[in-house]
Write a protein that holds these residues in place. Structure first.
Motif, PDB file in Angstrom:
ATOM      1  N   ILE A 368       0.851  -1.191   0.000  1.00 18.35           N
ATOM      2  CA  ILE A 368       0.000   0.000   0.000  1.00 18.35           C
ATOM      3  C   ILE A 368       0.883   1.237   0.000  1.00 18.35           C
ATOM      4  CG2 ILE A 368      -1.696   1.342   1.323  1.00 18.35           C
ATOM      5  CD1 ILE A 368      -2.810  -1.315   2.374  1.00 18.35           C
ATOM      6  N   LYS A 369       1.896   1.185   0.837  1.00 20.67           N
ATOM      7  CA  LYS A 369       2.792   2.326   0.964  1.00 20.67           C
ATOM      8  C   LYS A 369       3.549   2.583  -0.343  1.00 20.67           C
ATOM      9  CE  LYS A 369       5.516   4.488   4.447  1.00 20.67           C
ATOM     10  NZ  LYS A 369       6.591   4.306   5.412  1.00 20.67           N
ATOM     11  N   ALA A 370       3.883   1.520  -1.031  1.00 23.31           N
ATOM     12  CA  ALA A 370       4.651   1.663  -2.274  1.00 23.31           C
ATOM     13  C   ALA A 370       3.813   2.295  -3.388  1.00 23.31           C
ATOM     14  CB  ALA A 370       5.181   0.308  -2.714  1.00 23.31           C
ATOM     15  N   GLY A 371       2.498   2.225  -3.265  1.00 17.80           N
ATOM     16  CA  GLY A 371       1.652   2.917  -4.242  1.00 17.80           C
ATOM     17  C   GLY A 371       0.914   1.984  -5.185  1.00 17.80           C
ATOM     18  N   ASP A 372      -0.275   2.438  -5.607  1.00 17.22           N
ATOM     19  CA  ASP A 372      -1.161   1.625  -6.437  1.00 17.22           C
ATOM     20  C   ASP A 372      -0.639   1.421  -7.852  1.00 17.22           C
ATOM     21  OD1 ASP A 372      -2.673   1.727  -4.222  1.00 17.22           O
ATOM     22  OD2 ASP A 372      -4.350   2.856  -5.106  1.00 17.22           O
ATOM     23  N   ALA A 373       0.294   2.280  -8.261  1.00 17.06           N
ATOM     24  CA  ALA A 373       0.786   2.163  -9.640  1.00 17.06           C
ATOM     25  C   ALA A 373       1.378   0.781  -9.886  1.00 17.06           C
ATOM     26  CB  ALA A 373       1.832   3.238  -9.917  1.00 17.06           C
ATOM     27  N   PHE A 374       1.974   0.185  -8.883  1.00 16.82           N
ATOM     28  CA  PHE A 374       2.585  -1.142  -9.085  1.00 16.82           C
ATOM     29  C   PHE A 374       1.545  -2.204  -9.455  1.00 16.82           C
ATOM     30  CE2 PHE A 374       6.146   0.837  -6.703  1.00 16.82           C
ATOM     31  CZ  PHE A 374       7.134   0.637  -7.653  1.00 16.82           C
ATOM     32  N   PRO A 375       0.559  -2.468  -8.594  1.00 14.33           N
ATOM     33  CA  PRO A 375      -0.401  -3.495  -9.018  1.00 14.33           C
ATOM     34  C   PRO A 375      -1.203  -3.093 -10.254  1.00 14.33           C
ATOM     35  CG  PRO A 375      -1.097  -2.483  -6.940  1.00 14.33           C
ATOM     36  CD  PRO A 375       0.290  -1.999  -7.231  1.00 14.33           C
ATOM     37  N   GLU A 376      -1.413  -1.796 -10.435  1.00 12.97           N
ATOM     38  CA  GLU A 376      -2.204  -1.366 -11.590  1.00 12.97           C
ATOM     39  C   GLU A 376      -1.498  -1.635 -12.915  1.00 12.97           C
ATOM     40  OE1 GLU A 376      -3.164   2.675 -10.586  1.00 12.97           O
ATOM     41  OE2 GLU A 376      -4.779   2.033  -9.223  1.00 12.97           O
ATOM     42  N   ALA A 377      -0.178  -1.796 -12.843  1.00 11.02           N
ATOM     43  CA  ALA A 377       0.584  -2.016 -14.075  1.00 11.02           C
ATOM     44  C   ALA A 377       0.427  -3.433 -14.615  1.00 11.02           C
ATOM     45  CB  ALA A 377       2.060  -1.717 -13.820  1.00 11.02           C
ATOM     46  N   ASN A 378      -0.199  -4.307 -13.834  1.00 11.58           N
ATOM     47  CA  ASN A 378      -0.315  -5.697 -14.289  1.00 11.58           C
ATOM     48  C   ASN A 378      -1.752  -6.184 -14.331  1.00 11.58           C
ATOM     49  OD1 ASN A 378       2.601  -5.657 -12.753  1.00 11.58           O
ATOM     50  ND2 ASN A 378       2.548  -6.893 -14.609  1.00 11.58           N
ATOM     51  N   ASP A 379      -1.929  -7.219 -15.134  1.00 10.93           N
ATOM     52  CA  ASP A 379      -3.236  -7.843 -15.261  1.00 10.93           C
ATOM     53  C   ASP A 379      -3.352  -8.917 -14.183  1.00 10.93           C
ATOM     54  OD1 ASP A 379      -5.510  -9.195 -15.922  1.00 10.93           O
ATOM     55  OD2 ASP A 379      -4.794  -9.883 -17.890  1.00 10.93           O
ATOM     56  N   LEU A 380      -4.194  -8.671 -13.199  1.00  9.03           N
ATOM     57  CA  LEU A 380      -4.318  -9.608 -12.084  1.00  9.03           C
ATOM     58  C   LEU A 380      -5.606 -10.419 -12.180  1.00  9.03           C
ATOM     59  CD1 LEU A 380      -3.138  -7.206  -9.191  1.00  9.03           C
ATOM     60  CD2 LEU A 380      -1.759  -8.703 -10.641  1.00  9.03           C
ATOM     61  N   SER A 381      -6.171 -10.457 -13.381  1.00  8.30           N
ATOM     62  CA  SER A 381      -7.494 -11.067 -13.506  1.00  8.30           C
ATOM     63  C   SER A 381      -7.491 -12.590 -13.356  1.00  8.30           C
ATOM     64  CB  SER A 381      -8.140 -10.673 -14.840  1.00  8.30           C
ATOM     65  OG  SER A 381      -7.340 -11.174 -15.892  1.00  8.30           O
ATOM     66  N   SER A 382      -6.295 -13.204 -13.330  1.00  8.35           N
ATOM     67  CA  SER A 382      -6.253 -14.657 -13.103  1.00  8.35           C
ATOM     68  C   SER A 382      -6.596 -15.011 -11.659  1.00  8.35           C
ATOM     69  CB  SER A 382      -4.855 -15.198 -13.434  1.00  8.35           C
ATOM     70  OG  SER A 382      -3.879 -14.525 -12.646  1.00  8.35           O
ATOM     71  N   LEU A 383      -6.464 -14.051 -10.755  1.00  8.08           N
ATOM     72  CA  LEU A 383      -6.717 -14.341  -9.341  1.00  8.08           C
ATOM     73  C   LEU A 383      -8.188 -14.648  -9.095  1.00  8.08           C
ATOM     74  CD1 LEU A 383      -4.568 -11.516  -7.679  1.00  8.08           C
ATOM     75  CD2 LEU A 383      -4.115 -13.991  -7.571  1.00  8.08           C
ATOM     76  N   ARG A 384      -8.431 -15.647  -8.261  1.00  5.58           N
ATOM     77  CA  ARG A 384      -9.825 -15.932  -7.888  1.00  5.58           C
ATOM     78  C   ARG A 384     -10.008 -16.023  -6.373  1.00  5.58           C
ATOM     79  NH1 ARG A 384     -11.720 -21.040  -6.799  1.00  5.58           N
ATOM     80  NH2 ARG A 384     -10.119 -22.642  -6.680  1.00  5.58           N
ATOM     81  N   LEU A 385      -8.887 -16.184  -5.647  1.00  6.89           N
ATOM     82  CA  LEU A 385      -8.982 -16.309  -4.193  1.00  6.89           C
ATOM     83  C   LEU A 385      -7.733 -15.735  -3.548  1.00  6.89           C
ATOM     84  CD1 LEU A 385     -10.357 -17.514  -1.642  1.00  6.89           C
ATOM     85  CD2 LEU A 385      -9.285 -19.697  -2.194  1.00  6.89           C
ATOM     86  N   LEU A 386      -7.933 -14.990  -2.459  1.00  5.52           N
ATOM     87  CA  LEU A 386      -6.810 -14.401  -1.745  1.00  5.52           C
ATOM     88  C   LEU A 386      -6.797 -14.904  -0.312  1.00  5.52           C
ATOM     89  CD1 LEU A 386      -7.298 -10.667  -2.859  1.00  5.52           C
ATOM     90  CD2 LEU A 386      -5.751 -12.363  -3.874  1.00  5.52           C
ATOM     91  N   GLY A 387      -5.605 -14.959   0.272  1.00  2.00           N
ATOM     92  CA  GLY A 387      -5.520 -15.379   1.668  1.00  2.00           C
ATOM     93  C   GLY A 387      -4.557 -14.504   2.440  1.00  2.00           C
ATOM     94  N   THR A 388      -4.744 -14.466   3.730  1.00  2.00           N
ATOM     95  CA  THR A 388      -3.811 -13.740   4.589  1.00  2.00           C
ATOM     96  C   THR A 388      -3.567 -14.527   5.871  1.00  2.00           C
ATOM     97  OG1 THR A 388      -4.042 -11.976   6.265  1.00  2.00           O
ATOM     98  CG2 THR A 388      -5.674 -12.037   4.582  1.00  2.00           C
ATOM     99  N   VAL A 389      -2.400 -14.316   6.465  1.00  2.00           N
ATOM    100  CA  VAL A 389      -2.000 -15.058   7.658  1.00  2.00           C
ATOM    101  C   VAL A 389      -0.919 -14.318   8.433  1.00  2.00           C
ATOM    102  CG1 VAL A 389      -0.209 -16.361   6.403  1.00  2.00           C
ATOM    103  CG2 VAL A 389      -1.118 -17.280   8.529  1.00  2.00           C
ATOM    104  N   GLY A 390      -0.895 -14.550   9.730  1.00  2.00           N
ATOM    105  CA  GLY A 390       0.240 -14.119  10.536  1.00  2.00           C
ATOM    106  C   GLY A 390      -0.098 -13.138  11.628  1.00  2.00           C
ATOM    107  N   GLU A 391      -1.096 -12.311  11.392  1.00  2.00           N
ATOM    108  CA  GLU A 391      -1.480 -11.313  12.394  1.00  2.00           C
ATOM    109  C   GLU A 391      -2.856 -10.783  11.992  1.00  2.00           C
ATOM    110  OE1 GLU A 391       0.453  -7.451  11.873  1.00  2.00           O
ATOM    111  OE2 GLU A 391       1.488  -8.317  10.154  1.00  2.00           O
ATOM    112  N   PRO A 392      -3.503 -10.090  12.904  1.00  2.00           N
ATOM    113  CA  PRO A 392      -4.792  -9.512  12.524  1.00  2.00           C
ATOM    114  C   PRO A 392      -4.583  -8.534  11.375  1.00  2.00           C
ATOM    115  CG  PRO A 392      -4.438  -9.362  14.915  1.00  2.00           C
ATOM    116  CD  PRO A 392      -3.133  -9.788  14.301  1.00  2.00           C
ATOM    117  N   ILE A 393      -5.488  -8.542  10.416  1.00  2.00           N
ATOM    118  CA  ILE A 393      -5.351  -7.600   9.291  1.00  2.00           C
ATOM    119  C   ILE A 393      -6.229  -6.384   9.575  1.00  2.00           C
ATOM    120  CG2 ILE A 393      -7.026  -8.938   7.889  1.00  2.00           C
ATOM    121  CD1 ILE A 393      -5.391  -7.898   5.403  1.00  2.00           C
TER     122      ILE A 393
END
Ligand code: WT7
Length: 649
Positions: A368-393
């Protein structure tokens, strides 16, 4: 702590899986979940026998569970080979050409291993280990970069019944030594180095330093990765590529009793040195497999990517054992998320068409801190499920992940679990559970999670208390290696037969669990557990330090930062250089993740009249700059005033 509670009280955003996702998911309604959950709690034998039977057993079990608190045995009398289940089983089923591991090194080199190729490599490594005299029950320490050989080494140990203990590549030589001595390892598998942010991490040099002080290791297998100069000790050290060139790719796997120890993984506790959490075979594999199947809803066509390191439990269960037991295709990446820049992950998701992505809140916050331009530069449409672990989000990170990475389309599974639990314990089922930012939602099958007060009574909805687990589950730890007393005291002494988690939590009126954080002196730095006592003992081992107190401070990216207060020995002057040296010293003793963010030298530490350091006050002080709590037991309040000035300056 209170921030999380407030978040939850105001958090009313709720998200449901799309019809598209739901219709294809293994579990697609809450009725189905409730029914299966009920069965898993009321008839665990029936439920777990059905799940475990999807794996390959050479001898069926006589009894599903033998529970003599605190000792559980699962699939008693059954026999299996864990490595065969993760590899050979798929080859035998005609899936040998399917990609098992698609790997990318940090410099950009690539490699894909099919299940058949993985089988060849695991068999070769098993043969090499056996040719070097490694036997069932012996401990093998693995200290590796994130390369396929890390999983291969683990599976080779499993194949021959040796017990691996993976040590995260960021830990120091001294940490390796502690672990070698504790588990009395007889062999090591390592690499010349690994790539991290463009530099070589000299893994073999750290192993050498540890082995100088520990004579028990007779063989050290070294994988060539970075081609840096290293020392090879004649008779002890062998190159993997040389051994592999002549080793047979055929290896007949023996079957082992379900309770055969599979691995020891060290994790921090609130006191003393890290404890060796012991996991066994049949139950552990069943837990890793079943959670991959239901929580990640892994399918034949998925490309799954877990960004953890195999040095942590997440890597054990959700890189090596779970996905491979499922026969999944997974991506493995060697290096840093920000190398060469923060676009790396998103480029890889696009390039490999990753469909399931599992990472940690600390990484999300850094993105988030690095900025939205990074993920926006790629096609992430293959993703269908996300996960998180390690601490409360935190909800902001959750919403960003949901929208910017998941395109508002992918369910997020917030998975709560621990090194000790072996597999995910509380998490949504992506095809049915309504999700909300900040809650790991509902218990997984067979997990009877409760929140108890000091007397062991269940608290009401939205009341905070201690998270405990009432019933045994297949992937639960089987002990602390070599220390049954510590096992009993750490996990089982609060209430008879109930597992003490060590986290505070609350459950809302809909039954969702909200994890508040650790209740003990354990910090969570970037999703990794760190004992304050460990850092303190590293500090007092420095010749200038008399006493040390370590506390956590909330940190924007890491979750918690490590803050140390030290008093110096007579005649030693507090300087900025010394504070820096102390930070580095901790890095050397434990590893870079333990380096304090700040070290404050102080003439005295706040203590009670009976001489106990009041860490609670220090914690409050570093978090808010103030001390509001009860200070009547504090011996001398001017200590706090002086520290306040110091922290503000
Ligand atoms: C501790 C366990 C399990 C793999 C990573 C850490 C915290 C873990 C969550 C989550 C809130 C979480 C707990 C737990 N934790 N996952 N989804 N939400 N807290 O394993 O090093 O054994 O640490 O991490 O405090 O007790 P670990």
């Amino acid at each position: 702590m209170s921030q999380n509670i407030e978040n939850h009280l105001i958090e009313d955003r709720e998200f449901l899986p799309s019809e598209e996702f739901r219709s294809k998911a293994r579990i697609s309604s809450m009725e189905q979940y409730n029914e299966m959950y009920k069965e898993s709690i009321e008839q665990p034998d029936v439920f777990w026998a059905r799940e475990a039977n999807e794996l390959q057993w050479s001898k069926p079990w006589d009894e599903v569970l033998d529970w003599q608190p605190p000792n559980a045995k699962w699939f008693v009398g059954g026999e299996l080979n864990v490595a065969e289940n993760c590899v050979d089983r798929h080859v035998a089923a005609g899936r040998g050409d399917k990609a098992a591991i698609i790997w990318e090194g940090e410099p950009g080199d690539k490699l894909t291993l099919s299940y058949k190729q993985l089988q060849d490599e695991v068999c070769k490594m098993a043969n090499v280990l056996e040719s070097r005299g490694v036997e069932k029950g012996q401990r093998v320490l693995i200290y590796m970069p994130m390369i396929p050989e890390a999983s291969i080494a683990m599976l080779a140990c499993a194949r021959i019944g040796a017990i691996h203990s993976v040590v995260f590549g960021g830990f120091s030589a001294e940490s390796i030594l502690d672990r070698l001595e504790d588990c009395k390892a007889e062999a090591v598998i390592t690499a010349d180095g690994g790539w991290r942010r463009g530099s070589i991490v000299p893994l073999k040099a750290s192993v050498d330093a540890a082995l100088e002080k520990y004579a028990g290791v007779k063989t050290c297998v070294v994988v060539k990765r970075t081609e840096n100069e290293i020392d090879m000790v004649a008779g002890r050290d062998v190159w993997w590529h040389e051994m592999a060139a002549v080793a047979s790719n055929e290896h007949e796997a023996k079957s082992f009793d379900s309770e055969t120890p599979l691995f020891i993984l060290y994790t921090s506790g609130s006191t003393g040195k890290p404890k060796g959490i012991l996991h066994s075979s049949g139950g552990y594999l069943t837990g890793a497999y079943t959670t991959c199947k239901y929580i990640f809803d892994m399918r034949e066509e998925d490309v799954y990517w877990c960004t953890a390191d195999v040095g942590w439990i997440t890597g054990h269960s959700y890189i090596t054992y779970g996905p491979l037991a499922m026969g999944a295709t997974q991506l493995m990446y060697e290096g840093a998320p920000n190398f060469p820049d923060f676009g790396r992950f998103w480029q890889m998701i696009e390039a490999y068409k990753v469909s399931i992505f599992y990472t940690a809140p600390t990484a999300i916050r850094a993105f988030i801190k690095a900025g939205d331009a990074f993920p926006e530069a790629n096609d992430l449409s293959s993703l269908r499920l996300l996960g998180t672990v390690g601490e409360p989000i935190n909800p902001e990170a959750w919403m960003w992940y949901y929208n910017k990475i998941g395109g508002g389309r992918c369910p997020i599974v917030d998975t709560w679990w621990q090194t000790e639990t072996g597999a995910i314990m509380i998490a949504p089922l992506p095809g049915c559970t309504p999700i909300k930012p900040g809650t790991c939602t509902q218990p997984f099958f067979g997990v009877e999670a409760v929140i108890l007060d000091e007397e062991g009574e269940e608290v009401g909805a939205n009341e905070g208390g201690r998270l405990m687990i009432r019933k045994p589950w297949p992937s639960m730890l089987r002990g602390i290696y070599g220390d049954p007393q510590r096992f009993q005291e750490t996990y089982w002494n609060d209430f008879e037969g109930i597992y003490t988690v060590g986290d505070g939590a609350r459950r809302d009126e809909k039954g969702n669990f909200w994890i508040v954080g650790r209740l003990d002196d354990v910090l969570n730095v970037s999703g990794h557990r760190l004992g304050t006592a460990e850092v303190e003992s590293a500090l007092v081992a420095h010749p200038t330090v008399a006493e040390a107190a370590v506390v956590g401070r909330p940190h924007e990216i890491k979750g918690q930062a490590v803050v140390a207060f030290v008093t110096l020995k007579q005649g030693i002057e507090a300087t900025a250089e010394l504070e820096k040296e102390l930070r580095n010293h901790v890095g050397q003793v434990i590893g870079a993740i333990a380096k304090p963010d700040e070290v404050y030298c102080t003439p005295v530490l706040p203590k009670t009249r009976s001489g106990k350091i009041m860490r609670r006050l220090l914690k409050e002080l570093v978090a808010t700059g103030e001390v509001t709590g009860n200070v009547t037991t504090l011996e001398d309040f001017t200590v706090i005033e002086d520290l306040q000035k110091k922290i503000k300056s």
